[in-house]
Design a protein around this motif. Structure first.
Motif, mmCIF file in Angstrom:
data_model
loop_
_atom_site.group_PDB
_atom_site.id
_atom_site.type_symbol
_atom_site.label_atom_id
_atom_site.label_comp_id
_atom_site.label_asym_id
_atom_site.label_seq_id
_atom_site.Cartn_x
_atom_site.Cartn_y
_atom_site.Cartn_z
ATOM 1 N N SER A 296 -30.865 -5.180 -8.742
ATOM 2 C CA SER A 296 -30.029 -5.617 -7.626
ATOM 3 C C SER A 296 -28.742 -4.799 -7.540
ATOM 4 O O SER A 296 -27.948 -4.791 -8.478
ATOM 5 N N ILE A 307 -30.336 -8.839 3.332
ATOM 6 C CA ILE A 307 -31.482 -9.042 2.456
ATOM 7 C C ILE A 307 -32.598 -9.697 3.266
ATOM 8 O O ILE A 307 -32.361 -10.210 4.366
ATOM 9 N N GLU A 330 -21.144 -12.694 -4.364
ATOM 10 C CA GLU A 330 -22.008 -12.322 -5.477
ATOM 11 C C GLU A 330 -21.241 -12.379 -6.792
ATOM 12 O O GLU A 330 -20.018 -12.265 -6.830
ATOM 13 N N LEU A 335 -26.443 -14.464 -6.054
ATOM 14 C CA LEU A 335 -26.088 -14.102 -4.692
ATOM 15 C C LEU A 335 -25.983 -15.382 -3.873
ATOM 16 O O LEU A 335 -26.859 -16.240 -3.949
ATOM 17 N N TYR A 351 -35.905 -9.138 -1.105
ATOM 18 C CA TYR A 351 -36.046 -7.684 -1.182
ATOM 19 C C TYR A 351 -35.138 -6.987 -0.183
ATOM 20 O O TYR A 351 -34.569 -7.605 0.722
ATOM 21 N N ILE A 367 -35.189 -7.526 -5.428
ATOM 22 C CA ILE A 367 -33.929 -7.435 -6.166
ATOM 23 C C ILE A 367 -33.382 -8.812 -6.572
ATOM 24 O O ILE A 367 -32.353 -8.889 -7.242
ATOM 25 N N ALA A 368 -34.089 -9.885 -6.186
ATOM 26 C CA ALA A 368 -33.633 -11.232 -6.542
ATOM 27 C C ALA A 368 -34.765 -12.223 -6.292
ATOM 28 O O ALA A 368 -35.760 -11.906 -5.634
ATOM 29 N N ARG A 390 -30.136 -12.762 -9.121
ATOM 30 C CA ARG A 390 -30.260 -11.307 -9.089
ATOM 31 C C ARG A 390 -31.092 -10.784 -10.259
ATOM 32 O O ARG A 390 -31.075 -11.344 -11.362
ATOM 33 N N THR A 392 -31.010 -8.269 -12.805
ATOM 34 C CA THR A 392 -30.086 -7.386 -13.499
ATOM 35 C C THR A 392 -30.883 -6.436 -14.400
ATOM 36 O O THR A 392 -32.087 -6.621 -14.587
#
Length: 413
Positions: A296, A307, A330, A335, A351, A367-368, A390, A392
């Protein structure tokens, strides 16, 4: 009208217009070295009872404002939270302890470039900005085909031929696995041609007649025929839904489920919202295109700050619902976003589209994970927001370890 508007917006987003200030930004996926998660030791645990009630909304979760008041986690805390439970289809369970290598701490602060706006309670508010994907030409094609439905009532996303990423609370309430998760199934989108089921049933019946029947007594034959008639009615209803542009599902059993210990506390502290994600391994592989994982980026790296995600909202029965929206705030792990969503969409893969630096083409990555409409602690007051967890670098390494069984394939991401 809604369909026309949807494709107009989708085409516009596909062009990703950017103003002069954004021209200088680097909207690309960049591979970065990932910390290593090494499995240290695995313990056998007692089998779970699978008696928890599904909990779609968390209470007293520590959100972004709450996290700013906490000290940065140390390596030992992270290793404890990233250790994980695995529950197998036969009901057995293990705990795997991990070691983290090559981890570089990130700044522990609110990363938002500007102050967060005043938030309002919402699932859907104002004009409903969601779009139901009804056209079968797109429903079973990428990226919409990556969305899946869980038998526990959540959504998920395909991340490999054998794996589905979803929210941890869809299978575990923080203390125990929820009812129905022992025989968890995943529904993959499919479309049926009108009348195809009848032809298939007819061919089987013809083969039975050619063999002269099975020789069983009449009463049992009558019971079998009634059962088949019931199945035919159900299949006919599913076929009608497909003909009307609504999805049908191919259900697959889950072989095992991985959940981080940061979530599966088992009564030893509250489940951490930061770890509301889980990976499901399917019993048999699918042949659909899946979406890759990505790390992310910060809000500044999101084209237009937007997003996207698709899921199966409960208020639109058996329809795949797509939405896009901006991120408002964030932290290192969460998020806050303003996407319209209802229960059922939780567990969806969030995404975005960035350029692949090698091919110079836009590429979607997850990404989350959409955690849903959650209650979070803000200065001692409970308020509810739409939250996503997220991915990471450490979470990427953990999910990659779950997918591949070792960290050899998880060096960069």
């Amino acid at each position: 009208m809604e369909t026309t508007l949807f494709w107009l917006i989708l085409f516009t987003l596909g062009q990703t217009p950017i103003d002069g200030s954004e021209m200088e930004r680097d909207f690309m996926w960049h591979l970065r070295k990932i910390p290593r998660l090494v499995s240290e030791r695995t313990f056998h645990l007692t089998s779970p009872t699978f008696e928890a009630d599904a909990k779609m909304v968390l209470n007293q979760a520590c959100g972004i404002e709450c996290q700013k008041e906490l000290p940065a986690p140390n390596l030992s805390d992270l290793e404890d939270s990233l250790s994980y439970e695995t529950v197998f289809e036969n009901g057995t369970r293990t705990l795997t302890r991990v070691k983290v290598q090559g981890w570089v701490p990130e700044p522990h602060e609110n990363l938002t470039a500007q102050g967060a706006p005043v938030r309002r309670r919402r699932h859907v508010y104002g004009t409903d900005s969601r779009f139901s994907i009804l056209d079968k030409r797109f429903l079973t094609n990428f990226p919409f085909n990556t969305a899946v439905k869980l038998s526990t009532g959540c959504s998920g996303i395909l991340v490999s031929p054998n794996h589905v990423l979803t929210a941890a609370h869809c299978v575990h309430d923080g203390n125990d696995y929820i009812k129905g998760s022992k025989k968890l199934r995943v529904g993959l989108l499919k479309m049926r041609n009108k009348g195809s089921g009848k032809k298939h049933r007819g061919s089987r019946r013809s083969r039975r007649e050619a063999r002269g029947g099975d020789g069983r007594e009449g009463s049992r034959e009558s019971l079998k025929e009634r059962a088949k008639a019931g199945r035919r009615r159900k299949e006919s209803a599913r076929g009608q839904r497909a003909a009307d542009g609504m999805p049908s599902f191919q259900w697959t059993r889950v072989k095992n489920t991985h959940i981080p210990k940061g979530w599966a506390r088992g009564g030893r502290g509250d489940a951490a919202l930061d770890y509301d994600y889980a990976l499901l391994e399917l019993k048999r592989a699918h042949k659909k295109k899946y979406m890759e994982l990505g790390i992310s980026p910060t809000i500044k790296k999101l084209p237009g700050g937007m997003i996207h995600f698709s899921g199966f909202d409960h208020d639109r029965a058996d329809q795949l619902v797509y939405r896009f929206c901006s991120v408002s705030d964030e932290s290192n792990d969460l998020l806050y976003q303003y996407c319209d969503a209802e229960s059922g969409s939780t567990g969806s893969g969030v995404y975005l589209r960035l350029k692949d630096p090698d091919r110079k083409r836009w590429k979607r990555k997850i990404i989350a994970v959409y955690s849903g409409h959650q209650w979070v602690d803000i200065n001692g007051v409970q308020k509810d927001y739409n939250v996503a967890v997220r991915i990471t670098p450490l979470k990427y390494a953990q999910i990659c370890l779950w997918m591949h069984g070792d960290d050899a394939s998880c060096t960069y991401g």
